[in-house]
Design a protein around this motif. Structure first.
Motif, PDB file in Angstrom:
ATOM      1  N   ALA A 262      43.600  40.361  33.264  1.00 25.71           N
ATOM      2  CA  ALA A 262      43.088  39.072  33.835  1.00 25.71           C
ATOM      3  C   ALA A 262      42.313  38.147  33.119  1.00 25.71           C
ATOM      4  CB  ALA A 262      42.292  39.569  35.393  1.00 25.71           C
ATOM      5  N   VAL A 263      42.532  36.793  33.064  1.00 26.57           N
ATOM      6  CA  VAL A 263      41.824  36.011  32.385  1.00 26.57           C
ATOM      7  C   VAL A 263      40.421  35.473  33.047  1.00 26.57           C
ATOM      8  CG1 VAL A 263      43.967  35.189  31.071  1.00 26.57           C
ATOM      9  CG2 VAL A 263      43.185  34.015  33.309  1.00 26.57           C
ATOM     10  N   ASP A 264      40.334  35.698  34.358  1.00 27.71           N
ATOM     11  CA  ASP A 264      38.994  35.072  35.083  1.00 27.71           C
ATOM     12  C   ASP A 264      39.129  35.740  36.331  1.00 27.71           C
ATOM     13  OD1 ASP A 264      41.019  33.983  36.766  1.00 27.71           O
ATOM     14  OD2 ASP A 264      40.629  31.937  35.993  1.00 27.71           O
ATOM     15  N   THR A 265      38.002  35.593  36.905  1.00 30.40           N
ATOM     16  CA  THR A 265      37.568  36.203  38.330  1.00 30.40           C
ATOM     17  C   THR A 265      38.484  36.050  39.238  1.00 30.40           C
ATOM     18  OG1 THR A 265      35.818  34.727  38.755  1.00 30.40           O
ATOM     19  CG2 THR A 265      35.204  36.709  37.764  1.00 30.40           C
ATOM     20  N   GLU A 266      39.155  34.644  39.375  1.00 37.06           N
ATOM     21  CA  GLU A 266      39.974  34.318  40.419  1.00 37.06           C
ATOM     22  C   GLU A 266      41.175  35.133  40.163  1.00 37.06           C
ATOM     23  OE1 GLU A 266      42.613  30.465  41.653  1.00 37.06           O
ATOM     24  OE2 GLU A 266      40.695  30.104  40.597  1.00 37.06           O
ATOM     25  N   ALA A 267      41.837  35.266  39.026  1.00 37.31           N
ATOM     26  CA  ALA A 267      42.989  36.315  38.944  1.00 37.31           C
ATOM     27  C   ALA A 267      42.684  37.735  39.172  1.00 37.31           C
ATOM     28  CB  ALA A 267      43.526  36.095  37.611  1.00 37.31           C
ATOM     29  N   ALA A 268      41.497  38.045  39.016  1.00 35.63           N
ATOM     30  CA  ALA A 268      41.208  39.511  38.931  1.00 35.63           C
ATOM     31  C   ALA A 268      41.024  39.615  40.863  1.00 35.63           C
ATOM     32  CB  ALA A 268      39.827  39.877  38.691  1.00 35.63           C
ATOM     33  N   TRP A 269      40.750  38.726  41.548  1.00 34.07           N
ATOM     34  CA  TRP A 269      40.419  38.853  42.825  1.00 34.07           C
ATOM     35  C   TRP A 269      42.001  38.540  43.318  1.00 34.07           C
ATOM     36  CZ3 TRP A 269      36.660  40.675  45.767  1.00 34.07           C
ATOM     37  CH2 TRP A 269      35.277  40.373  45.338  1.00 34.07           C
ATOM     38  N   ARG A 270      42.775  37.804  42.979  1.00 34.57           N
ATOM     39  CA  ARG A 270      44.099  37.820  43.463  1.00 34.57           C
ATOM     40  C   ARG A 270      44.973  39.174  43.389  1.00 34.57           C
ATOM     41  NH1 ARG A 270      48.383  37.409  40.632  1.00 34.57           N
ATOM     42  NH2 ARG A 270      47.387  36.688  38.951  1.00 34.57           N
ATOM     43  N   ILE A 271      44.644  39.514  42.168  1.00 32.95           N
ATOM     44  CA  ILE A 271      45.306  41.212  41.888  1.00 32.95           C
ATOM     45  C   ILE A 271      44.739  41.908  42.743  1.00 32.95           C
ATOM     46  CG2 ILE A 271      45.492  42.903  40.179  1.00 32.95           C
ATOM     47  CD1 ILE A 271      45.639  40.484  37.908  1.00 32.95           C
ATOM     48  N   GLN A 272      43.735  42.039  42.937  1.00 27.38           N
ATOM     49  CA  GLN A 272      42.817  43.222  43.592  1.00 27.38           C
ATOM     50  C   GLN A 272      43.393  42.938  45.441  1.00 27.38           C
ATOM     51  OE1 GLN A 272      38.585  43.145  44.224  1.00 27.38           O
ATOM     52  NE2 GLN A 272      38.654  45.018  45.128  1.00 27.38           N
ATOM     53  N   ALA A 273      43.531  41.675  45.654  1.00 24.86           N
ATOM     54  CA  ALA A 273      43.785  41.283  47.158  1.00 24.86           C
ATOM     55  C   ALA A 273      45.346  41.890  47.313  1.00 24.86           C
ATOM     56  CB  ALA A 273      43.832  39.825  47.431  1.00 24.86           C
ATOM     57  N   GLU A 274      46.280  41.434  46.159  1.00 22.77           N
ATOM     58  CA  GLU A 274      47.642  41.842  46.514  1.00 22.77           C
ATOM     59  C   GLU A 274      47.705  43.283  46.396  1.00 22.77           C
ATOM     60  OE1 GLU A 274      49.240  39.933  42.751  1.00 22.77           O
ATOM     61  OE2 GLU A 274      49.529  37.963  43.866  1.00 22.77           O
ATOM     62  N   TRP A 275      46.950  44.065  45.725  1.00 24.47           N
ATOM     63  CA  TRP A 275      46.983  45.621  45.758  1.00 24.47           C
ATOM     64  C   TRP A 275      46.734  46.136  46.759  1.00 24.47           C
ATOM     65  CZ3 TRP A 275      43.200  49.287  45.888  1.00 24.47           C
ATOM     66  CH2 TRP A 275      43.731  50.486  45.429  1.00 24.47           C
ATOM     67  N   LEU A 276      45.601  45.380  47.530  1.00 20.95           N
ATOM     68  CA  LEU A 276      45.120  45.911  48.624  1.00 20.95           C
ATOM     69  C   LEU A 276      46.201  45.811  50.015  1.00 20.95           C
ATOM     70  CD1 LEU A 276      41.349  44.971  48.563  1.00 20.95           C
ATOM     71  CD2 LEU A 276      42.357  47.288  48.717  1.00 20.95           C
ATOM     72  N   SER A 277      46.776  44.598  49.941  1.00 23.10           N
ATOM     73  CA  SER A 277      47.654  44.209  50.790  1.00 23.10           C
ATOM     74  C   SER A 277      48.876  45.224  50.841  1.00 23.10           C
ATOM     75  CB  SER A 277      48.250  42.774  50.773  1.00 23.10           C
ATOM     76  OG  SER A 277      49.101  42.449  51.637  1.00 23.10           O
ATOM     77  N   ARG A 278      49.412  45.297  49.507  1.00 24.29           N
ATOM     78  CA  ARG A 278      50.496  46.169  49.337  1.00 24.29           C
ATOM     79  C   ARG A 278      50.469  47.580  49.777  1.00 24.29           C
ATOM     80  NH1 ARG A 278      51.290  44.765  44.328  1.00 24.29           N
ATOM     81  NH2 ARG A 278      50.228  46.539  43.618  1.00 24.29           N
ATOM     82  N   ASN A 279      49.116  48.094  49.374  1.00 28.80           N
ATOM     83  CA  ASN A 279      48.764  49.445  49.817  1.00 28.80           C
ATOM     84  C   ASN A 279      48.653  49.498  51.204  1.00 28.80           C
ATOM     85  OD1 ASN A 279      48.974  50.670  47.407  1.00 28.80           O
ATOM     86  ND2 ASN A 279      46.643  50.349  46.858  1.00 28.80           N
ATOM     87  N   ALA A 280      48.076  48.563  52.015  1.00 32.47           N
ATOM     88  CA  ALA A 280      47.837  48.740  53.354  1.00 32.47           C
ATOM     89  C   ALA A 280      49.380  48.818  54.193  1.00 32.47           C
ATOM     90  CB  ALA A 280      47.472  47.190  54.049  1.00 32.47           C
ATOM     91  N   ASN A 281      50.283  48.035  53.547  1.00 31.30           N
ATOM     92  CA  ASN A 281      51.690  48.036  54.158  1.00 31.30           C
ATOM     93  C   ASN A 281      52.369  49.252  53.882  1.00 31.30           C
ATOM     94  OD1 ASN A 281      51.699  45.519  55.307  1.00 31.30           O
ATOM     95  ND2 ASN A 281      52.183  44.464  53.202  1.00 31.30           N
TER      96      ASN A 281
ATOM     97  N   GLU B 134      48.265  52.051  38.725  1.00 28.82           N
ATOM     98  CA  GLU B 134      48.324  52.118  37.072  1.00 28.82           C
ATOM     99  C   GLU B 134      48.701  50.570  36.870  1.00 28.82           C
ATOM    100  OE1 GLU B 134      47.599  53.194  33.384  1.00 28.82           O
ATOM    101  OE2 GLU B 134      46.954  54.057  35.196  1.00 28.82           O
ATOM    102  N   SER B 135      49.825  50.063  37.601  1.00 28.31           N
ATOM    103  CA  SER B 135      50.348  48.641  37.395  1.00 28.31           C
ATOM    104  C   SER B 135      49.142  47.612  37.454  1.00 28.31           C
ATOM    105  CB  SER B 135      51.478  48.509  38.263  1.00 28.31           C
ATOM    106  OG  SER B 135      51.926  47.059  37.976  1.00 28.31           O
ATOM    107  N   SER B 136      48.466  47.922  38.477  1.00 29.21           N
ATOM    108  CA  SER B 136      47.260  46.990  39.070  1.00 29.21           C
ATOM    109  C   SER B 136      46.142  47.046  37.936  1.00 29.21           C
ATOM    110  CB  SER B 136      46.774  47.283  40.351  1.00 29.21           C
ATOM    111  OG  SER B 136      47.790  46.869  41.336  1.00 29.21           O
TER     112      SER B 136
END
Length: 150
Positions: free
Chosen positions: A62-81, A53-55
């Motif tokens: 997100a203001v642009d695609t770069e921010a969206a990719w960063r948010i998605q990558a952080e979410w995936l990394s956090r979920n993997a851990n 929900e937070s993600s």
């Protein structure tokens, strides 16, 4: 005139009661292990929902695609851990429960267990099985999220 029970009969009844007690303790150990796993699952589900929900809210802002990719990558990394932690804890609980059950059963009747299977060996086997399953899951996930080569 009453006669005393034969000694063999008294020993048989005592052994029978001890066996029932051992299996009762084993059942309690299994129930405790299942309860712990249930608590871990509920906690993980609540945390996963909150994280998702937070993600989602961050992605909506997100203001642009770069921010969206960063948010998605952080979410995936956090979920993997978090997934690693979750499965490791479940494997630990499964090993602890298996060892507790084996201890209950062998404490009363050591002859009931096949020779050469100590309590720790069963725990090690369970950990190896969980590790293998996790590695297969991880490889599959990495293939799924691998960048496509064109």
């Amino acid at each position: 005139m009453t006669t005393a029970k034969p000694k063999a009969e008294a020993m048989t009844v005592t052994a029978w009661k001890g066996g029932i007690d051992a299996w009762w303790r084993a059942l309690e150990a299994m129930t405790e292990g299942a309860r712990k796993m249930h608590e871990i699952q509920l906690k993980a589900a609540a945390e996963a929902h909150a994280s998702t929900e937070s993600s989602r809210k961050q992605l909506a802002g997100a203001v642009d695609t770069e921010a969206a990719w960063r948010i998605q990558a952080e979410w995936l990394s956090r979920n993997a851990n978090e997934s690693l932690t979750y499965w490791r804890r479940l494997a630990e609980i499964a090993g602890e429960t298996q060892a507790a059950v084996a201890a209950c059963v062998t404490a009363q009747a050591p002859f009931a267990m096949p020779p050469g299977i100590p309590g720790q060996g069963g725990k090690d086997a369970m950990m190896q099985m969980m590790d293998k399953a996790y590695r297969q899951w991880l490889e599959t996930t990495q293939q799924f999220y691998a960048p496509k080569v064109t």
